[in-house]
Write an enzyme that holds these catalytic residues in place. Sequence first.
Site, PDB file in Angstrom:
ATOM      1  N   SER A  63      27.096   4.078  87.168  1.00  0.00           N
ATOM      2  CA  SER A  63      27.380   3.891  85.971  1.00  0.00           C
ATOM      3  C   SER A  63      28.107   2.615  86.299  1.00  0.00           C
ATOM      4  O   SER A  63      28.672   1.857  85.103  1.00  0.00           O
ATOM      5  CB  SER A  63      27.962   4.824  85.234  1.00  0.00           C
ATOM      6  OG  SER A  63      26.972   5.922  84.936  1.00  0.00           O
ATOM      7  N   LYS A  66      26.918  -0.436  84.502  1.00  0.00           N
ATOM      8  CA  LYS A  66      26.871  -0.673  83.167  1.00  0.00           C
ATOM      9  C   LYS A  66      27.707  -1.724  82.707  1.00  0.00           C
ATOM     10  O   LYS A  66      27.436  -2.383  81.803  1.00  0.00           O
ATOM     11  CB  LYS A  66      27.064   0.707  82.535  1.00  0.00           C
ATOM     12  CG  LYS A  66      25.842   1.573  82.765  1.00  0.00           C
ATOM     13  CD  LYS A  66      26.194   2.937  82.265  1.00  0.00           C
ATOM     14  CE  LYS A  66      25.455   3.972  82.648  1.00  0.00           C
ATOM     15  NZ  LYS A  66      25.639   5.317  82.579  1.00  0.00           N
ATOM     16  N   TYR A 188      16.178   0.737  84.604  1.00  0.00           N
ATOM     17  CA  TYR A 188      17.742   1.537  84.553  1.00  0.00           C
ATOM     18  C   TYR A 188      18.107   2.252  85.807  1.00  0.00           C
ATOM     19  O   TYR A 188      18.955   2.180  86.260  1.00  0.00           O
ATOM     20  CB  TYR A 188      17.587   2.423  83.471  1.00  0.00           C
ATOM     21  CG  TYR A 188      18.934   3.216  83.249  1.00  0.00           C
ATOM     22  CD1 TYR A 188      20.332   2.915  83.083  1.00  0.00           C
ATOM     23  CD2 TYR A 188      18.966   4.541  83.691  1.00  0.00           C
ATOM     24  CE1 TYR A 188      21.312   3.775  82.745  1.00  0.00           C
ATOM     25  CE2 TYR A 188      19.980   5.447  83.715  1.00  0.00           C
ATOM     26  CZ  TYR A 188      21.037   4.927  83.120  1.00  0.00           C
ATOM     27  OH  TYR A 188      22.160   5.658  83.009  1.00  0.00           O
ATOM     28  N   TYR A 239      34.147   7.971  79.835  1.00  0.00           N
ATOM     29  CA  TYR A 239      33.504   9.033  78.772  1.00  0.00           C
ATOM     30  C   TYR A 239      34.568  10.150  78.148  1.00  0.00           C
ATOM     31  O   TYR A 239      35.493   9.422  77.805  1.00  0.00           O
ATOM     32  CB  TYR A 239      32.394   9.906  79.698  1.00  0.00           C
ATOM     33  CG  TYR A 239      31.662   9.036  80.628  1.00  0.00           C
ATOM     34  CD1 TYR A 239      30.417   8.427  80.144  1.00  0.00           C
ATOM     35  CD2 TYR A 239      31.713   9.082  81.912  1.00  0.00           C
ATOM     36  CE1 TYR A 239      29.972   7.468  80.792  1.00  0.00           C
ATOM     37  CE2 TYR A 239      31.062   8.145  82.691  1.00  0.00           C
ATOM     38  CZ  TYR A 239      29.947   7.392  82.207  1.00  0.00           C
ATOM     39  OH  TYR A 239      29.422   6.606  82.918  1.00  0.00           O
ATOM     40  N   VAL A 257      28.719   8.280  88.886  1.00  0.00           N
ATOM     41  CA  VAL A 257      28.569   9.503  89.625  1.00  0.00           C
ATOM     42  C   VAL A 257      28.496   9.424  91.128  1.00  0.00           C
ATOM     43  O   VAL A 257      28.230  10.522  91.740  1.00  0.00           O
ATOM     44  CB  VAL A 257      27.655  10.382  89.021  1.00  0.00           C
ATOM     45  CG1 VAL A 257      27.833  10.972  87.622  1.00  0.00           C
ATOM     46  CG2 VAL A 257      26.082   9.620  88.861  1.00  0.00           C
TER      47      VAL A 257
HETATM   48  O1  DON Z   1      21.646   8.073  84.366  1.00  0.00           O
HETATM   49  C1  DON Z   1      22.500   8.817  85.208  1.00  0.00           C
HETATM   50  O2  DON Z   1      22.604   9.700  84.887  1.00  0.00           O
HETATM   51  C2  DON Z   1      23.074   7.996  86.308  1.00  0.00           C
HETATM   52  N1  DON Z   1      22.234   7.099  87.024  1.00  0.00           N
HETATM   53  C3  DON Z   1      24.420   7.316  86.188  1.00  0.00           C
HETATM   54  C4  DON Z   1      25.386   8.261  85.494  1.00  0.00           C
HETATM   55  C5  DON Z   1      26.804   8.084  86.004  1.00  0.00           C
HETATM   56  O3  DON Z   1      26.859   7.374  86.864  1.00  0.00           O
HETATM   57  C6  DON Z   1      27.880   8.638  84.872  1.00  0.00           C
HETATM   58  N2  DON Z   1      29.209   8.377  85.459  1.00  0.00           N
HETATM   59  N3  DON Z   1      29.973   8.946  85.541  1.00  0.00           N
END
Ligand code: DON
Length: 303
Positions: A63, A66, A188, A239, A257
């Site tokens: 993320s 983003k 994505y 978040y 993540v």
């Molecule tokens: O879409 C997802 O769930 C992952 N590719 C990215 C989520 C993420 O990194 C949330 N961060 N803390």
Amino acid sequence: MDYQQVLDRIAEEIARTPGRGRSADYIPALAARDPRAFGMAVAELDGTVHGVGEWREPFSAQSITKVFTLALDLAHEGDELWEHVGREPSGNPFNSLVQLEYENGIPRNPFINAGALVVTDRLHTRTGDAAGELLRLLRAESGNPDLDFDLAVAASETAHGDRNAALGHFMASYGNIDNPVPLLLDQYFRQCSVTASCADLALAATLLARHGIRADGTRLLTRSQAKQVNAVMLTCGTYDAAGDFAYRVGLPGKSGVGGGIIAVVPGRCALCVWSPGLDERGNSVAGVAALDLFTTLTGLSVF
Ligand code: DON
């Protein structure tokens, strides 16, 4: 400021901390990383980088990307984006579906998964290659031409991507997604799979510490847009933990993540910390602790 001394001190403190959380297991390709690994880098505005621990070890940016797709899309379309995605904290987990129905398919902000899907969709419509645009930007800003997607991680997410697919289809039903959802998901997941080190991502984040000026001296964002991206990072970048992150760290920050977090000290430097052990909200436990120590030791915060 002797950043190296500060980083060494942080690494010593972190090594003494017992609990480190758990590596993300909902993306199987990420579960294999050691939750206790730790690295941290500080990049100054002129491109000087200081690091400690595994600061040159590549990890899955997830993320964190983003932030850069948001910057690219804002540079392309400006304020029109905000008719399709909000800029308020969601108070919900990053992959939550609940707000979308009563808010008519308009995600709360560009950093929860629903909002990031909207940004990538709009960037893809404007460029025909959202993930490629992102990769080119990250390679240029980090000065590392070897940065790339990890297609095994992207495939792993595709195979376990029901939630993101649900978000995409649900928003498409409100007319808030332009591209076919499977195409958007492919873009994505490739975007999220970019593999980069703390050094790479700290350097890339100096774009925002320089108020929108790229490493080559050209401008990507207006000063005002750079402020906007930093503000949304502060309020939404971690978040449902964004309030606690602002309280402890006091800097715009964005987690992923994969265990990475970038943070920006506008006008001074940018940071990236990595440790794969996550808390229940998906933020790196040692990463938040290290950034908390950084602002405590240096007094560098936006407050
Ligand atoms: O879409 C997802 O769930 C992952 N590719 C990215 C989520 C993420 O990194 C949330 N961060 N803390």
